[in-house]
Structure formats: structure tokens, C-alpha cells
Design a protein around this motif. Structure first.
Motif, mmCIF file in Angstrom:
data_model
loop_
_atom_site.group_PDB
_atom_site.id
_atom_site.type_symbol
_atom_site.label_atom_id
_atom_site.label_comp_id
_atom_site.label_asym_id
_atom_site.label_seq_id
_atom_site.Cartn_x
_atom_site.Cartn_y
_atom_site.Cartn_z
ATOM 1 N N ASP A 63 -5.171 -25.928 -4.031
ATOM 2 C CA ASP A 63 -5.580 -27.133 -3.897
ATOM 3 C C ASP A 63 -4.426 -28.498 -3.982
ATOM 4 O O ASP A 63 -3.465 -27.888 -4.385
ATOM 5 C CB ASP A 63 -6.845 -27.623 -4.695
ATOM 6 N N ARG A 87 -12.521 -29.384 6.979
ATOM 7 C CA ARG A 87 -13.004 -30.491 6.039
ATOM 8 C C ARG A 87 -12.519 -29.993 4.397
ATOM 9 O O ARG A 87 -12.570 -28.520 4.209
ATOM 10 C CB ARG A 87 -14.430 -30.531 6.071
ATOM 11 N N GLU A 89 -12.828 -31.038 -0.004
ATOM 12 C CA GLU A 89 -13.718 -31.356 -0.760
ATOM 13 C C GLU A 89 -13.147 -31.979 -2.028
ATOM 14 O O GLU A 89 -12.069 -31.543 -2.527
ATOM 15 C CB GLU A 89 -14.782 -30.415 -1.328
ATOM 16 N N LYS A 91 -13.075 -33.049 -5.684
ATOM 17 C CA LYS A 91 -13.730 -32.694 -6.995
ATOM 18 C C LYS A 91 -13.011 -33.291 -8.491
ATOM 19 O O LYS A 91 -11.808 -33.648 -8.226
ATOM 20 C CB LYS A 91 -13.594 -31.179 -7.059
ATOM 21 N N VAL A 124 -13.795 -35.339 4.694
ATOM 22 C CA VAL A 124 -13.687 -35.082 3.348
ATOM 23 C C VAL A 124 -15.150 -35.129 2.766
ATOM 24 O O VAL A 124 -15.864 -36.249 3.118
ATOM 25 C CB VAL A 124 -12.788 -35.770 2.409
ATOM 26 N N ARG A 125 -15.593 -34.125 1.823
ATOM 27 C CA ARG A 125 -17.012 -34.263 1.394
ATOM 28 C C ARG A 125 -16.883 -34.007 -0.128
ATOM 29 O O ARG A 125 -15.777 -33.844 -0.623
ATOM 30 C CB ARG A 125 -18.010 -33.160 1.973
ATOM 31 N N LEU A 126 -17.950 -34.772 -0.808
ATOM 32 C CA LEU A 126 -17.871 -34.446 -2.139
ATOM 33 C C LEU A 126 -19.228 -34.314 -2.532
ATOM 34 O O LEU A 126 -20.423 -34.816 -1.926
ATOM 35 C CB LEU A 126 -17.145 -35.639 -2.883
ATOM 36 N N SER A 127 -19.603 -34.069 -3.824
ATOM 37 C CA SER A 127 -21.152 -34.071 -4.469
ATOM 38 C C SER A 127 -20.662 -34.804 -5.591
ATOM 39 O O SER A 127 -19.916 -34.690 -6.628
ATOM 40 C CB SER A 127 -21.631 -32.664 -4.634
ATOM 41 N N TRP A 150 -25.616 -29.619 0.764
ATOM 42 C CA TRP A 150 -25.089 -28.064 0.819
ATOM 43 C C TRP A 150 -25.141 -27.490 -0.428
ATOM 44 O O TRP A 150 -24.673 -26.235 -0.416
ATOM 45 C CB TRP A 150 -23.580 -28.218 1.448
ATOM 46 N N ASP A 151 -25.442 -28.227 -1.503
ATOM 47 C CA ASP A 151 -25.593 -27.585 -2.809
ATOM 48 C C ASP A 151 -26.923 -27.580 -3.153
ATOM 49 O O ASP A 151 -27.707 -28.631 -3.169
ATOM 50 C CB ASP A 151 -24.705 -28.532 -3.942
ATOM 51 N N CYS A 158 -24.725 -35.543 -1.993
ATOM 52 C CA CYS A 158 -23.621 -35.035 -1.325
ATOM 53 C C CYS A 158 -23.461 -36.201 -0.305
ATOM 54 O O CYS A 158 -24.234 -36.934 0.353
ATOM 55 C CB CYS A 158 -24.012 -33.851 -0.520
ATOM 56 N N GLU A 160 -19.894 -37.848 2.583
ATOM 57 C CA GLU A 160 -18.786 -37.337 3.477
ATOM 58 C C GLU A 160 -18.320 -38.596 4.123
ATOM 59 O O GLU A 160 -18.779 -39.439 4.141
ATOM 60 C CB GLU A 160 -19.439 -36.344 4.736
#
Length: 169
Positions: A63, A87, A89, A91, A124-127, A150-151, A158, A160
Motif C-alpha cells: 500500500d 480502484r 481504498e 483506510k 477510490v472508495r472508503l468506508s 460492499w461491507d 460506503c 466512492e
């Protein structure tokens, strides 16, 4: 971000230094407390989180880890996880409490987005935990939108950030 802050890309295999380990420990300890399962110290964190704190060089070897510093002091961090299917993520966004409100989190996320865009990723995504409303507002200001989860964990939002054809992040 003020001129006395520097964002440093952490090279794979680097130990990350004590500053990064302290930021990651604070992030995980606070998150566990917010989830209602406080732990007495980093040695009592769940194994999957403890390994990040103890050996970030191994945990994040694939990463990109960005660290914000004030002088020699690490004051914030974010991880841009290795991309999967075009994509990446985001974190572990964390800024030391005494440094909040100074644009550090925004600068870290923008740097992660710039890095992702420059490498040709499509998004780019995130939660984020639903109770972290300040973080959600920041992500929305930076162009993230809520998307289908997605979680399977409850209480996660979530989001994006899609990159347009050739535009800057």
C-alpha cells in the motif's frame, strides 16, 4: 495545509517509525471504543489491528501510506490500499486530536486521491462509521458520494470518488 506540514509518501518496507505506529494505535483504540468495545491498550487490540500497529512496514507493504508531519512529529496518516480492479481504498485516516481543524485530514485525502489518479485508477472508495459525521462531511466536500455497501458490518457508510476522463483529483 500550512507550510510547516509536510506530507511524506512512505516507501514499502520502511518501518514507518514510532510516529506512524502511535497514530495507528490511537486510531484503532478510538475506533474500538466508539464501537462499544474499548480495550485497555494497543497490546489488547484484535490481532488484525495489532499487527498494523506493531509492524506497519509489513502490514502495508503493498500500500501507499501518507504521513503528515509538523517538523519531525507525525501528526496524521492515511493508507491508500493497493488497487483491485481499477480502484483503491482509503483506510486509517487519522489526525492527532491537537492538530484537528487545520486542514491536515483534507490534505492527506487530497494527496491520496492525487496519487491514485496519477496511477490511472478509475476510482477510490472508503468506508466510514456512520457516527464520524465530520469525516463524512470532509469526504463529501472532496467529491466522494455514498454508494452501495460492499461491507456487511452495520453502521458503515460506503463512499466512492470516481475520476473523470483526464481531470485532476
Amino acid at each position: 495545509m500550512t507550510p510547516d506540514h509536510v506530507i511524506v509518501t512512505w516507501a514499502a518496507g520502511d518501518t514507518g517509525g514510532d510516529g506512524l505506529r502511535a497514530l495507528l494505535a490511537a486510531y484503532h483504540l478510538r475506533t474500538e471504543a466508539e464501537k462499544g468495545v474499548p480495550v485497555a491498550g494497543q497490546e489488547r487490540l484484535p490481532e488484525r489491528y495489532r499487527v498494523e500497529v506493531e509492524d506497519p512496514g509489513t502490514a502495508f507493504a503493498d500500500d501507499v501510506v501518507l504521513v503528515a508531519r509538523r517538523g519531525d512529529i507525525a501528526i496524521g496518516c492515511v493508507v491508500l490500499a493497493a488497487p483491485v480492479e481499477g480502484r483503491a481504498e482509503i483506510k486509517r485516516l487519522w489526525v492527532a486530536p491537537g492538530e484537528r481543524g487545520r486542514g491536515v485530514a483534507g490534505a492527506l485525502v487530497r494527496a491520496a486521491l492525487t496519487r491514485a489518479h496519477a496511477t490511472g485508477l478509475r476510482s477510490v472508495r472508503l468506508s466510514v462509521w456512520r457516527w464520524r459525521t465530520t469525516a463524512i462531511a470532509l469526504y463529501e466536500r472532496l467529491g466522494f458520494t455514498v454508494t452501495e455497501s460492499w461491507d456487511s458490518r452495520d453502521d458503515l457508510v460506503c463512499m466512492e470518488h470516481a475520476f473523470g476522463g483526464g481531470g485532476a483529483a
